[in-house]
Design an enzyme around this catalytic site. Structure first.
Site, PDB file in Angstrom:
ATOM      1  CG  HIS A 267     -12.107  37.763  89.578  1.00  0.00           C
ATOM      2  ND1 HIS A 267     -12.256  39.129  89.554  1.00  0.00           N
ATOM      3  CD2 HIS A 267     -10.790  37.523  89.335  1.00  0.00           C
ATOM      4  CE1 HIS A 267     -11.077  39.695  89.306  1.00  0.00           C
ATOM      5  NE2 HIS A 267     -10.175  38.744  89.154  1.00  0.00           N
ATOM      6  CG  ASP A 279      -7.586  41.676  87.765  1.00  0.00           C
ATOM      7  OD1 ASP A 279      -8.230  40.613  87.847  1.00  0.00           O
ATOM      8  OD2 ASP A 279      -6.964  42.163  88.725  1.00  0.00           O
ATOM      9  CD  GLU A 311      -9.872  37.400  92.426  1.00  0.00           C
ATOM     10  OE1 GLU A 311      -8.789  36.828  92.234  1.00  0.00           O
ATOM     11  OE2 GLU A 311     -10.000  38.642  92.316  1.00  0.00           O
ATOM     12  CG  ASP A 340      -7.807  36.232  88.032  1.00  0.00           C
ATOM     13  OD1 ASP A 340      -8.010  37.310  87.458  1.00  0.00           O
ATOM     14  OD2 ASP A 340      -7.713  36.123  89.265  1.00  0.00           O
ATOM     15  CG  HIS A 445      -5.414  45.426  91.386  1.00  0.00           C
ATOM     16  ND1 HIS A 445      -5.158  44.862  92.611  1.00  0.00           N
ATOM     17  CD2 HIS A 445      -6.125  44.496  90.696  1.00  0.00           C
ATOM     18  CE1 HIS A 445      -5.687  43.652  92.653  1.00  0.00           C
ATOM     19  NE2 HIS A 445      -6.274  43.402  91.497  1.00  0.00           N
TER      20      HIS A 445
END
Length: 508
Positions: A267, A279, A311, A340, A445
């Protein structure tokens, strides 16, 4: 000395290409040992520096577009444009698949504060994706029933107007939020049931204007112990949810059997909070580097690279791709390989457990379609051949391979992963290096997921393994139909609960 090194590099590159072209022009040799010599040659061309070059460009794109490359944003659109240029320069046929999805943006940083009792002050937390907006200061309560809050009856009059502290587990986070909101709570805080941060999502179908954040298990237990002492919290979230348009990007080789397609994907989008360089810039950059170097390899099977959009909005791009793909086209896909996060700074070499040999029922892992175990074994065998350890991670469907292995689709799949919010164990640190007691990716994240959040060593090791798998199957996929001989597992203990699970936590 510098000129000598540059000349040596050019001569080595030219010699490698010459050897490679000679090899691929000799079908009997390639058939006798599918992918082996080609694997060596491709891995000489694929370099960590090459992958890092693409990562630096993705970082520059994020820097020019507000620090994010989230789907639906200008940063993502620029990332797609860049990747397509790379594919086209390498001679691939490219195409895009546009689709609409529910986007999630954070207008301002969320805040969680303890206002009473002492010690007052801000508390570490992670906003749940698709959380609504809230600004509430209220007493804290626990669910009146089960602490996991999975049933409407777990909440009662005592929870009205309060911030409810709920345990992770047993049901999706969105279900917990809906139940708390229906009971009249002001907001919800979900605490982890294992070590590590809790960076979950409520799901892109969550539309309530009700704020939900996640905290660690330790903080949750601390707060729960203070509820009877009059614990009061302030929670502020400021978010936007709405329809946006984005794209998947595909690049297909001009050679190879169109009825036997080897797919490899990653992604391309980040979360809204940051640039997403580990990520999943790392998976995307590895795909770009390998695709660029595979221009020299006219393999027997057709190769299709995919860079997925949305994603982070719960696998929307890959799900849409499979849903729109006619059955005849699905049948032409021999396998799908997914990458990923392959550059985590505190990494472990994780391989998806395709045959589910390492995880008992109830852990969220399941066996993939036939052939998935053979893919798993290929990766473990490759690492062993390089004297590198590897470990299994659950085949849980939490990345873009999920739609490929879904019942009724049943495409063999596998892939690699270097860890997200899970905590590295002392045993893993002893084998793989790094720091025990710290997550595999401390910036998972978050805004700090920048180019400085990437292990170049991990990128080099994993991109070589990715290249090996793609070129091996690009020559011959017959091993997928043969049950693997011998064990399929890694050399170290598999990742357990919370250990390296790349959560898109609409699950538990």
């Amino acid at each position: 000395m510098g000129q000598t090194r540059r000349t040596w590099g050019r001569r080595t590159l030219a010699a490698t290409i010459a050897v490679t072209l000679a090899v691929v022009a000799a079908p009997p040799a390639a058939q006798a040992s599918p992918g082996s010599i080609s694997s060596w040659a491709l891995r000489q061309l694929v370099t960590a520096n090459g992958v890092m070059k693409h990562l630096k460009e993705l970082q520059r794109i994020a820097d020019r577009h507000g620090g994010s490359r989230a789907s639906g944003s200008p940063g993502y659109d620029a990332s797609v444009d860049y990747a397509e240029r790379v594919f086209r320069r390498a001679g691939y046929r490219t195409s895009r698949q546009a689709f609409d999805f529910q986007t999630f943006l954070i207008n301002s940083p969320s805040e969680l504060e303890r206002t009473a009792p002492a010690p007052a002050g801000p508390l570490p937390h992670r906003i749940m994706s698709y959380s609504g907006s809230v600004d509430a200061t209220a007493p804290v309560t626990l669910p009146t029933g089960d602490p996991q809050g999975c049933a409407a009856g777990d909440f009662g009059p005592a929870n009205v107007g309060t911030i409810v502290l709920i345990s992770r587990g047993a049901c999706p986070f969105g279900q917990k939020g809906r139940n708390a909101a229906a009971a009249g709570a002001a907001a919800a805080v979900v605490y982890n049931n294992t070590t590590g941060d809790l960076a979950g999502t409520l799901g892109n179908d969550y539309t309530l204007d009700f704020g939900v954040v996640g905290i660690t298990q330790a903080l949750g237990q601390e707060l729960a112990a203070q509820v009877d002492d009059g614990l009061t919290l302030r929670l502020h979230t400021d978010t936007y949810r709405g329809q946006a348009r984005t794209e998947n990007l595909f690049a297909e080789s001009r050679w190879g059997d169109p009825d036997n397609v080897v797919m490899a994907g990653a992604h391309l989008d980040s979360v809204a909070e940051g640039p997403g360089i580990n990520d999943n810039g790392t998976g995307s950059a590895a795909i770009l580097e390998i695709a660029d170097k595979m221009r020299w390899f006219p393999t027997r099977n057709k190769v299709r690279f995919a860079l997925w959009g949305a994603e982070e909005a719960n696998l929307v791009g890959s799900t849409r791709y499979i849903a729109d793909l006619p059955q005849a086209e699905r049948d032409r896909i021999a396998l799908y390989l997914n990458f990923d996060m392959v550059g985590s700074p505190n990494y472990v070499r994780f391989v998806y457990d395709g045959d589910n040999s390492a995880f008992p029922p109830g852990t969220g892992s399941a066996a993939g379609p036939p052939g998935s175990g053979a893919i798993e074994k290929l990766f473990h065998d490759y690492f062993a051949s390089q004297r590198l350890d590897s470990a299994e991670t659950p085949f849980s469907g939490r990345s873009d391979y999920g739609p490929f292995i879904a019942p009724g689709v049943d495409i063999p799949a596998g892939g690699l992963f270097t860890g997200a919010e899970g905590i590295k164990t002392p045993e893993q640190a002893a084998v793989y290096g790094g720091t025990a007691g710290v997550s595999y990716d401390p910036c998972y994240h978050q805004a700090c997921d920048t180019i400085d959040n990437v292990s170049k060593k991990a990128v080099g090791e994993m991109s070589d393994a990715i290249a090996h798998a793609i070129i091996t199957y690009a020559w011959d996929t017959r091993s997928l139909s043969t049950p693997p001989a011998g064990p399929t597992g890694g050399t170290t203990a598999p990742a357990g609960e919370g250990g390296g699970l790349h959560d898109h936590e609409v699950e538990i």
